[in-house]
Design a protein around this motif. Structure first.
Motif, PDB file in Angstrom:
ATOM      1  N   LEU A  76       0.795  -1.059   0.005  1.00  0.00           N
ATOM      2  CA  LEU A  76      -0.003  -0.024   0.011  1.00  0.00           C
ATOM      3  C   LEU A  76       0.883   1.178   0.108  1.00  0.00           C
ATOM      4  CD1 LEU A  76      -2.790   1.470   0.309  1.00  0.00           C
ATOM      5  CD2 LEU A  76      -2.691   1.123   2.694  1.00  0.00           C
ATOM      6  N   LYS A  77       0.518   2.330  -1.062  1.00  0.00           N
ATOM      7  CA  LYS A  77       1.226   3.282  -1.063  1.00  0.00           C
ATOM      8  C   LYS A  77       0.195   4.641  -0.819  1.00  0.00           C
ATOM      9  CE  LYS A  77       4.741   6.007  -3.969  1.00  0.00           C
ATOM     10  NZ  LYS A  77       5.487   5.891  -5.017  1.00  0.00           N
ATOM     11  N   LYS A  78       0.433   5.146   0.355  1.00  0.00           N
ATOM     12  CA  LYS A  78      -0.467   6.152   0.892  1.00  0.00           C
ATOM     13  C   LYS A  78       0.180   7.542   0.208  1.00  0.00           C
ATOM     14  CE  LYS A  78      -3.499   6.224   3.307  1.00  0.00           C
ATOM     15  NZ  LYS A  78      -4.961   5.822   2.968  1.00  0.00           N
ATOM     16  N   LYS A  79      -0.994   8.186  -0.811  1.00  0.00           N
ATOM     17  CA  LYS A  79      -0.231   9.180  -1.479  1.00  0.00           C
ATOM     18  C   LYS A  79      -1.335  10.409  -1.084  1.00  0.00           C
ATOM     19  CE  LYS A  79       1.539   8.822  -5.376  1.00  0.00           C
ATOM     20  NZ  LYS A  79       1.786   8.862  -6.933  1.00  0.00           N
ATOM     21  N   MET A  80      -1.882  10.146   0.265  1.00  0.00           N
ATOM     22  CA  MET A  80      -2.608  11.513   0.651  1.00  0.00           C
ATOM     23  C   MET A  80      -2.607  11.407   2.195  1.00  0.00           C
ATOM     24  SD  MET A  80      -6.375   9.318  -0.032  1.00  0.00           S
ATOM     25  CE  MET A  80      -7.440  10.489   0.778  1.00  0.00           C
ATOM     26  N   PRO A  81      -2.830  12.584   2.728  1.00  0.00           N
ATOM     27  CA  PRO A  81      -2.693  12.658   4.071  1.00  0.00           C
ATOM     28  C   PRO A  81      -3.961  12.019   4.838  1.00  0.00           C
ATOM     29  CG  PRO A  81      -3.622  14.752   3.299  1.00  0.00           C
ATOM     30  CD  PRO A  81      -3.369  13.905   2.168  1.00  0.00           C
ATOM     31  N   MET A  82      -3.481  11.211   6.177  1.00  0.00           N
ATOM     32  CA  MET A  82      -4.611  10.598   6.694  1.00  0.00           C
ATOM     33  C   MET A  82      -4.970  11.539   7.884  1.00  0.00           C
ATOM     34  SD  MET A  82      -2.381   6.803   7.458  1.00  0.00           S
ATOM     35  CE  MET A  82      -1.285   7.620   8.495  1.00  0.00           C
ATOM     36  N   GLY A  83      -6.286  11.367   8.216  1.00  0.00           N
ATOM     37  CA  GLY A  83      -6.954  12.043   9.256  1.00  0.00           C
ATOM     38  C   GLY A  83      -7.174  13.634   8.847  1.00  0.00           C
ATOM     39  N   SER A  84      -7.564  13.574   7.463  1.00  0.00           N
ATOM     40  CA  SER A  84      -7.562  14.829   6.830  1.00  0.00           C
ATOM     41  C   SER A  84      -8.974  14.971   6.392  1.00  0.00           C
ATOM     42  CB  SER A  84      -6.834  14.877   5.397  1.00  0.00           C
ATOM     43  OG  SER A  84      -7.152  13.814   4.456  1.00  0.00           O
ATOM     44  N   GLY A  85      -9.897  14.200   6.311  1.00  0.00           N
ATOM     45  CA  GLY A  85     -11.288  14.349   5.880  1.00  0.00           C
ATOM     46  C   GLY A  85     -11.455  14.206   4.490  1.00  0.00           C
ATOM     47  N   LEU A  86     -10.327  13.479   3.870  1.00  0.00           N
ATOM     48  CA  LEU A  86     -10.502  13.303   2.232  1.00  0.00           C
ATOM     49  C   LEU A  86     -10.686  11.775   2.049  1.00  0.00           C
ATOM     50  CD1 LEU A  86      -7.436  15.426   1.194  1.00  0.00           C
ATOM     51  CD2 LEU A  86      -9.789  15.618   0.692  1.00  0.00           C
ATOM     52  N   GLY A  87     -11.271  11.111   3.197  1.00  0.00           N
ATOM     53  CA  GLY A  87     -11.605   9.477   2.903  1.00  0.00           C
ATOM     54  C   GLY A  87     -10.385   8.728   2.689  1.00  0.00           C
ATOM     55  N   SER A  88      -9.149   8.953   3.498  1.00  0.00           N
ATOM     56  CA  SER A  88      -8.121   8.152   3.449  1.00  0.00           C
ATOM     57  C   SER A  88      -8.219   6.734   3.587  1.00  0.00           C
ATOM     58  CB  SER A  88      -6.922   8.589   4.472  1.00  0.00           C
ATOM     59  OG  SER A  88      -5.760   7.812   4.524  1.00  0.00           O
ATOM     60  N   SER A  89      -8.838   6.430   4.755  1.00  0.00           N
ATOM     61  CA  SER A  89      -9.314   4.657   4.997  1.00  0.00           C
ATOM     62  C   SER A  89     -10.114   4.368   3.905  1.00  0.00           C
ATOM     63  CB  SER A  89     -10.011   4.648   6.264  1.00  0.00           C
ATOM     64  OG  SER A  89     -11.036   5.406   6.509  1.00  0.00           O
ATOM     65  N   SER A  90     -11.210   4.915   3.389  1.00  0.00           N
ATOM     66  CA  SER A  90     -12.134   4.843   2.180  1.00  0.00           C
ATOM     67  C   SER A  90     -11.269   4.298   0.905  1.00  0.00           C
ATOM     68  CB  SER A  90     -13.176   5.621   1.957  1.00  0.00           C
ATOM     69  OG  SER A  90     -14.055   6.140   2.790  1.00  0.00           O
ATOM     70  N   ALA A  91     -10.410   4.960   0.575  1.00  0.00           N
ATOM     71  CA  ALA A  91      -9.503   4.784  -0.560  1.00  0.00           C
ATOM     72  C   ALA A  91      -8.828   3.738  -0.541  1.00  0.00           C
ATOM     73  CB  ALA A  91      -8.585   6.129  -0.861  1.00  0.00           C
ATOM     74  N   SER A  92      -8.267   3.475   0.809  1.00  0.00           N
ATOM     75  CA  SER A  92      -7.549   2.039   1.132  1.00  0.00           C
ATOM     76  C   SER A  92      -8.243   0.829   0.874  1.00  0.00           C
ATOM     77  CB  SER A  92      -6.978   2.118   2.320  1.00  0.00           C
ATOM     78  OG  SER A  92      -5.622   3.127   2.346  1.00  0.00           O
ATOM     79  N   ALA A  93      -9.389   1.010   1.458  1.00  0.00           N
ATOM     80  CA  ALA A  93     -10.389  -0.274   1.451  1.00  0.00           C
ATOM     81  C   ALA A  93     -10.788  -0.435   0.061  1.00  0.00           C
ATOM     82  CB  ALA A  93     -11.622   0.096   2.409  1.00  0.00           C
ATOM     83  N   VAL A  94     -11.186   0.628  -0.638  1.00  0.00           N
ATOM     84  CA  VAL A  94     -11.613   0.481  -2.110  1.00  0.00           C
ATOM     85  C   VAL A  94     -10.684   0.003  -3.040  1.00  0.00           C
ATOM     86  CG1 VAL A  94     -12.441   1.978  -4.250  1.00  0.00           C
ATOM     87  CG2 VAL A  94     -13.597   2.284  -2.033  1.00  0.00           C
ATOM     88  N   ALA A  95      -9.476   0.447  -2.838  1.00  0.00           N
ATOM     89  CA  ALA A  95      -8.295  -0.001  -3.597  1.00  0.00           C
ATOM     90  C   ALA A  95      -8.183  -1.534  -3.405  1.00  0.00           C
ATOM     91  CB  ALA A  95      -7.010   0.929  -3.246  1.00  0.00           C
ATOM     92  N   GLY A  96      -8.289  -1.961  -2.244  1.00  0.00           N
ATOM     93  CA  GLY A  96      -7.988  -3.370  -1.912  1.00  0.00           C
ATOM     94  C   GLY A  96      -8.937  -4.240  -2.402  1.00  0.00           C
ATOM     95  N   LEU A  97     -10.375  -3.648  -2.323  1.00  0.00           N
ATOM     96  CA  LEU A  97     -11.474  -4.482  -2.701  1.00  0.00           C
ATOM     97  C   LEU A  97     -11.319  -4.402  -4.357  1.00  0.00           C
ATOM     98  CD1 LEU A  97     -14.184  -3.172  -0.140  1.00  0.00           C
ATOM     99  CD2 LEU A  97     -13.214  -5.669  -0.443  1.00  0.00           C
ATOM    100  N   PHE A  98     -11.156  -3.478  -5.010  1.00  0.00           N
ATOM    101  CA  PHE A  98     -11.105  -3.307  -6.176  1.00  0.00           C
ATOM    102  C   PHE A  98     -10.164  -4.421  -7.037  1.00  0.00           C
ATOM    103  CE2 PHE A  98      -9.681  -1.217 -10.315  1.00  0.00           C
ATOM    104  CZ  PHE A  98     -10.867  -1.371 -11.158  1.00  0.00           C
ATOM    105  N   ALA A  99      -8.906  -4.302  -6.346  1.00  0.00           N
ATOM    106  CA  ALA A  99      -7.935  -4.964  -6.852  1.00  0.00           C
ATOM    107  C   ALA A  99      -8.330  -6.563  -6.797  1.00  0.00           C
ATOM    108  CB  ALA A  99      -6.430  -4.791  -6.233  1.00  0.00           C
TER     109      ALA A  99
END
Length: 310
Positions: free
Chosen positions: A87-110
């Motif tokens: 996993l490569k986090k290319k966005m700030p965590m705890g920012s209100g930009l859905g960081s955890s959502s992006a990770s979950a979606v990336a994993g499920l989609f892959a």
């Protein structure tokens, strides 16, 4: 069957000012990248995480991306599989930009792609919500739905779960993430549990008008509806210089301005990318003068959701 895949999943703006917990949209930047590989060794394993400053757990049961995939494999009765995740986090965590959502979606989609797309995106959504609940304590869909589907999404109901894709007019989103801490749980706890009927009526009108403006591409109506009389007046107290930033953006071409998710990131929408870039560049400089560092991004609305990079 393909053995490995690299994907990108986008950041998202939840609530869209007046649509608390029911509206959201995706952006092209920032987002998360993920490499997933099928292996002969049974089980889901996180090989590495970059860009998280060591904050995210490598335990597959405790990490949003891996826990979502484990749940998916169980549902599909494919727990015999071995999966390695980078996993490569290319966005700030705890920012209100859905960081955890992006990770979950990336994993499920892959995982769904590697398995030959056994599930539709709508069928993947509950698994993404499970991952969101693990990370934030609440399994809301206003981040994971736009991250998964792209564009603007309306969560019509949670029981039963019903998501509606909305039209996407030509818009540019300017994001500014000030380096201050506003935990999602804290931001939710300060919200009033009861609201005045007159405020609810105002909010309903703004939500309905905003959705109408997306269908008609009525930018003036969109701007008039990007107003929140219930949540923003309370949450904005947690974000330094919020009122100043909002006033500056609205005076310099913004159609509307608000808090992205629970904050502290703020967003504004524009018809012109030049206006958006100018506003966030100047706001970043002004915040720096006050001792507040920030990240800025300018993006069109992401209409695709996650994509395959390799």
């Amino acid at each position: 069957m393909k053995k490995s895949i690299k994907v990108f999943a986008p950041a998202t703006v939840a609530n869209v000012v007046c649509g608390f917990d029911i509206l959201g949209f995706a952006v092209n930047e920032p987002g998360d990248e993920l490499v997933m590989e099928l292996t002969d060794k049974r089980g889901v394993k996180i090989i590495s995480i970059e860009g998280d400053e060591g904050k995210l757990p490598l335990d597959p049961q405790k990490n949003t991306v891996s826990a979502s995939v484990i749940s998916l494999l169980k549902k599909l009765e494919r727990e015999d599989l071995g999966i390695n995740i980078q996993l490569k986090k290319k966005m700030p965590m705890g920012s209100g930009l859905g960081s955890s959502s992006a990770s979950a979606v990336a994993g499920l989609f892959a995982a769904n792609e590697l398995l030959g797309q056994p599930l539709s995106k709508m069928e993947l959504l509950p698994f993404a919500m499970e991952g969101e609940a693990l990370a934030c304590g609440h399994g809301h869909a206003d981040n994971v739905a736009p991250a998964l589907f792209g564009g603007f999404t309306l969560i019509k109901s949670y029981d039963p779960l019903e998501v509606i894709a909305l039209p996407v007019p030509k818009l540019y989103c300017a994001l500014l993430y000030p380096h201050v801490d506003v935990p999602t749980r804290d931001a939710r706890q300060i919200i009033r549990s009861k609201v005045l009927l007159k405020d609810a009526v105002t909010q309903w009108g703004n939500i309905a008008g905003l959705i109408s403006s997306l269908y008609t591409h009525d930018y003036d109506l969109l701007g008039r509806c990007l107003k929140d009389v219930i949540v923003e007046p309370i949450r904005s107290i947690l974000i330094p210089e919020f009122d100043f930033m909002k006033a500056y953006a609205m005076e310099n071409g913004a159609l509307g301005f608000g808090i992205s998710g629970s904050g502290p990131t703020v967003f504004s929408l524009y018809k012109s990318p030049d206006d958006g870039q100018k506003v966030i560049t100047n706001l970043q400089r002004m915040l720096a003068d006050k001792g507040i560092k920030s990240n800025i991004y300018l993006s069109e609305i992401n209409e695709t959701g996650p994509v395959i990079l390799a």
